[in-house]
Enzyme design. Structure first.
Site, PDB file in Angstrom:
ATOM      1  N   ASP A 192      42.406  38.493  44.514  1.00  9.15           N
ATOM      2  CA  ASP A 192      43.753  39.052  44.391  1.00  9.15           C
ATOM      3  C   ASP A 192      44.050  39.130  42.908  1.00  9.15           C
ATOM      4  O   ASP A 192      44.301  38.116  42.262  1.00  9.15           O
ATOM      5  CB  ASP A 192      44.747  38.114  45.110  1.00  9.15           C
ATOM      6  CG  ASP A 192      46.206  38.456  44.792  1.00  9.15           C
ATOM      7  OD1 ASP A 192      46.471  39.579  44.302  1.00  9.15           O
ATOM      8  OD2 ASP A 192      47.073  37.600  45.052  1.00  9.15           O
ATOM      9  N   LYS A 244      47.846  45.017  35.148  1.00  7.87           N
ATOM     10  CA  LYS A 244      47.900  45.711  36.431  1.00  7.87           C
ATOM     11  C   LYS A 244      48.906  46.866  36.407  1.00  7.87           C
ATOM     12  O   LYS A 244      48.729  47.871  37.078  1.00  7.87           O
ATOM     13  CB  LYS A 244      48.284  44.707  37.521  1.00  7.87           C
ATOM     14  CG  LYS A 244      48.131  45.235  38.934  1.00  7.87           C
ATOM     15  CD  LYS A 244      48.368  44.120  39.917  1.00  7.87           C
ATOM     16  CE  LYS A 244      48.226  44.564  41.340  1.00  7.87           C
ATOM     17  NZ  LYS A 244      48.439  43.428  42.252  1.00  7.87           N
ATOM     18  N   GLU A 251      47.238  44.831  49.749  1.00  5.59           N
ATOM     19  CA  GLU A 251      47.742  43.456  49.715  1.00  5.59           C
ATOM     20  C   GLU A 251      48.474  43.072  51.004  1.00  5.59           C
ATOM     21  O   GLU A 251      48.230  41.994  51.551  1.00  5.59           O
ATOM     22  CB  GLU A 251      48.632  43.259  48.484  1.00  5.59           C
ATOM     23  CG  GLU A 251      47.805  43.204  47.197  1.00  5.59           C
ATOM     24  CD  GLU A 251      48.608  43.448  45.934  1.00  5.59           C
ATOM     25  OE1 GLU A 251      49.860  43.492  46.011  1.00  5.59           O
ATOM     26  OE2 GLU A 251      47.996  43.605  44.864  1.00  5.59           O
ATOM     27  N   ASP A 263      57.155  40.994  49.629  1.00  5.73           N
ATOM     28  CA  ASP A 263      56.396  40.402  48.520  1.00  5.73           C
ATOM     29  C   ASP A 263      57.255  40.363  47.256  1.00  5.73           C
ATOM     30  O   ASP A 263      57.487  41.385  46.621  1.00  5.73           O
ATOM     31  CB  ASP A 263      55.129  41.245  48.299  1.00  5.73           C
ATOM     32  CG  ASP A 263      54.229  40.672  47.201  1.00  5.73           C
ATOM     33  OD1 ASP A 263      54.692  39.797  46.444  1.00  5.73           O
ATOM     34  OD2 ASP A 263      53.066  41.113  47.110  1.00  5.73           O
TER      35      ASP A 263
END
Ligand code: AMP
Length: 616
Positions: free
Chosen positions: A23, A87, A186, A210
């Site tokens: 991850d 990211k 995810e 999330d």
């Protein structure tokens, strides 16, 4: 001879390569595996018990690279050489990056390439290279702990990542020496970590909420027969726990008049931020937080904190509402709400989400680890270790056969769950046609020449019949092993022929992706080409049937009718290759209009003749 490695930590034999789940987060990254003995997913911990590797890369003056906690310590002291939040830059062009000045390092638009680069000293790095440093560090961590080489991984990405961002993620893994077996969403991974979607007969609709340090995502997933479909996503790429920390800092600043000092003393400001984060975390367990810092009494109650957090939480609930609306669902349609990200530990967040969806949230799995754990489960399934799970897959590309004019006729559309079957009837084009060529193609383009040919065979021995009379049933069956069986059978005579192909053979994920991309780019051209080819085919068939009609029934037409029809046929034929679709359709209608009156006459005559011979 192949080597068998032994895991020193557990003493177990590891004849097979371990595939890790990674991850790669905006703030932190993790690597997880399925424990070979307990068969449970675990994240790999360092001796200091940390599981999280801060997603930060630091470049020393001598070119040495550090990653994780070590790099994090340079954030304040050496910001120009310390790269965080990579990211956010994956697969992005300079134009996509909203505010490059918010990064402490230099984001470069070199005008030559579309994708951003980051300049550290005199070296330019792509986000792919920077991510690969983090992957390399995770790979080393795994190798160190497992005492075996790690070369294969499953990597997670946000559900909203586009193809470029997914490709960039894959490339970063490759650059770190990892064979990326799959890129997984995810929310899908989080769902797997809760065991949702592991049973092939399971039908569920879930929400994955999330809330991390700097980003918020809500995804609505539909799970059916082992296939995860993202129905909708919403979120805010600049909303998270950091905002809660800032809200606490602001309230302390106001209470103790610290504004002037914070703006001049960087280290003091940083310490306040860290204390605020500590306060926030403690308030997840207790009702109040108290501390003395440089003579200031810093305190906050949970009630006051909830007041500060309310606007942020409201924003996330609005996004949940929009995601449900996009999916066309009511909150009651959601079977489970999975919590991901450290900030979902805040009790007020859990309460608000649970109130909105009208059910308790799933929060038993560590929200920092849940995505990595799910990635490890996916890795284990791919490794074929999890025999309880039927590895249900979907066909990545459509499968079909070539029809008149080189057109693709899709029998099994892409993303169909396998095993699956489909069938369709075809017929012959010519009188007395005794064979039929069946060419099997894979791809999304409208013309078979742009797709990938899988196989071809000839159905021979069709008994002589007028065109259009034979019924040839072509059936496609993809079995659970992914093997495609194509069968053609002439139903009147029973003649049949079949062939087996492996559609996936020799096709990498990247090739599948590029084929999909191609089809999207050419969608409009393809649609026009298909319409034109269909019109040409229709024109050819009309020319042929009208000619054969004339030769059989010519005597029933007068000479002007015959001349007019022949003129229309020749006119249509001469322009077959050059006319546009609309012109062809116009000419087809014209020829039909001319032939209709006498075709009807001939038909009436045929019926009269047939009736005459019949005795009642
Ligand atoms: P992530 O990006 O998922 O690693 O989430 C990190 C965020 O979660 C940071 O903002 C942390 O401050 C926050 N966080 C971690 N633990 C807690 C906790 N116990 N209570 C509240 N927030 C937390």
């Amino acid at each position: 001879m192949g080597k068998i490695s032994i895991n020193i930590a557990t003493g177990s034999l590891q004849p097979k390569q371990t595939i890790v789940g990674i991850d790669l987060g905006t703030t932190n990254s993790l690597v997880a595996i399925i424990h070979p003995d307990s068969r449970q997913p675990i994240v790999l911990k360092e001796v200091d018990q940390t599981t999280l590797v801060p997603s930060i890369v630091h470049f020393g003056q001598e070119g040495q690279v550090s990653v994780g906690n070590e790099a994090k310590s340079f954030l304040v002291s050496d910001p120009e050489r310390t790269v965080f939040s990579v990211k956010r830059l994956m697969g992005k062009s300079y134009a996509d990056v909203e505010d490059a000045s918010s990064f402490g390092y230099e984001v470069i638009d070199d005008g030559l390439e579309n994708l951003v680069k980051i300049k550290v000293d005199d070296t330019f790095y792509t986000p792919i290279e920077l991510s690969s440093f983090i992957h390399k560090s995770l790979k080393q961590r795994a190798e160190h702990l497992l005492k075996t080489p790690v070369t294969q991984a499953v990597i997670t990405v946000p559900a909203y990542f586009n193809d470029t961002q997914r490709q960039a993620t894959r490339d970063a893994g490759k650059l770190a020496g990892l064979d990326v077996l799959r890129i997984v969403n995810e929310p899908t991974a989080a769902s797997l970590a809760y065991g949702i979607g592991l049973r092939p007969d399971e039908e569920k609709t879930i929400a994955v909420y999330d809330l991390g340090g700097g980003t918020f995502d809500i995804s609505i997933l539909q799970i059916s027969g082992g296939v995860f479909e993202v129905l909708s996503t919403h979120g805010d790429t600049y909303l998270g726990g950091d905002d809660l920390d800032k809200a606490i800092v602001n309230s302390w600043q106001a209470e103790h008049a610290l504004g002037a000092r914070v703006s001049t003393d960087k280290a003091f400001g940083q310490s306040l931020r860290l204390l605020a984060e500590q306060a926030k975390k403690e308030l997840s367990e207790r009702d109040r937080f108290d501390t003395d810092f440089e003579g200031y009494k810093l305190r906050i109650t949970r009630e006051a904190f909830n007041g500060l957090a309310a606007p942020l939480i409201d924003k996330t609930i609005k996004a949940c509402d929009m995601a449900l609306r996009d999916a066309g669902l009511a909150p009651g349609a959601i079977d489970a709400v999975v919590m991901v990200g450290g900030s979902t530990r805040v009790p007020a967040v859990k309460e608000a989400v649970s109130r909105f969806f009208g059910k308790p949230v799933s929060d038993e799995v560590n929200p920092d680890e849940v995505v990595a754990l799910g990635a490890a489960i996916q890795a284990d399934i791919l490794a074929g270790n999890n025999k309880d799970v039927l590895l249900l897959d979907i066909t990545p590309l459509s499968l079909g056969i070539e029809t008149m004019g080189g057109l693709m006729d899709v029998l099994i559309p892409r993303n169909a769950k396998i095993p699956t079957r489909a069938g369709r009837q075809y017929t012959t084009q010519k009188d007395g046609q005794s064979g039929m060529r069946i060419s099997v193609f894979q791809g999304e383009r409208d013309l078979v020449k742009d797709n990938r040919k899988l196989a071809e065979f000839n159905l021979a021995g069709i008994p002589g019949m007028p065109a259009g009379l034979p019924k040839v049933e072509v059936s496609f069956l993809i079995n659970a092993d992914g093997i495609l069986v194509v069968k053609a059978k002439e139903l009147r005579s029973g003649v049949e022929q079949s062939i087996e192909v492996k559609p996936q053979y020799g096709l990498t994920d990247a090739e599948v992706e590029s084929m999909l991309l191609d089809s999207i780019q050419h969608a409009k051209d393809d649609m026009q080409t298909r319409a034109l080819v269909e019109a040409q085919t229709e024109a050819r068939q009309l020319i042929e049937t009208t000619r054969s009609f004339l030769s059989k029934n010519g005597s029933m037409l007068d000479s002007s009718e015959r001349a007019e029809t022949e003129g229309a046929i020749n006119g249509l034929e001469s322009r077959l290759e050059t006319a546009t679709k609309d012109e062809l359709q116009h000419a087809i209608t014209h020829l039909n209009d001319i032939s209709r009156p006498y075709a009807e006459r001939v038909m009436d005559e045929a019926i009269r003749t047939a009736m005459k011979g019949r005795k009642i």
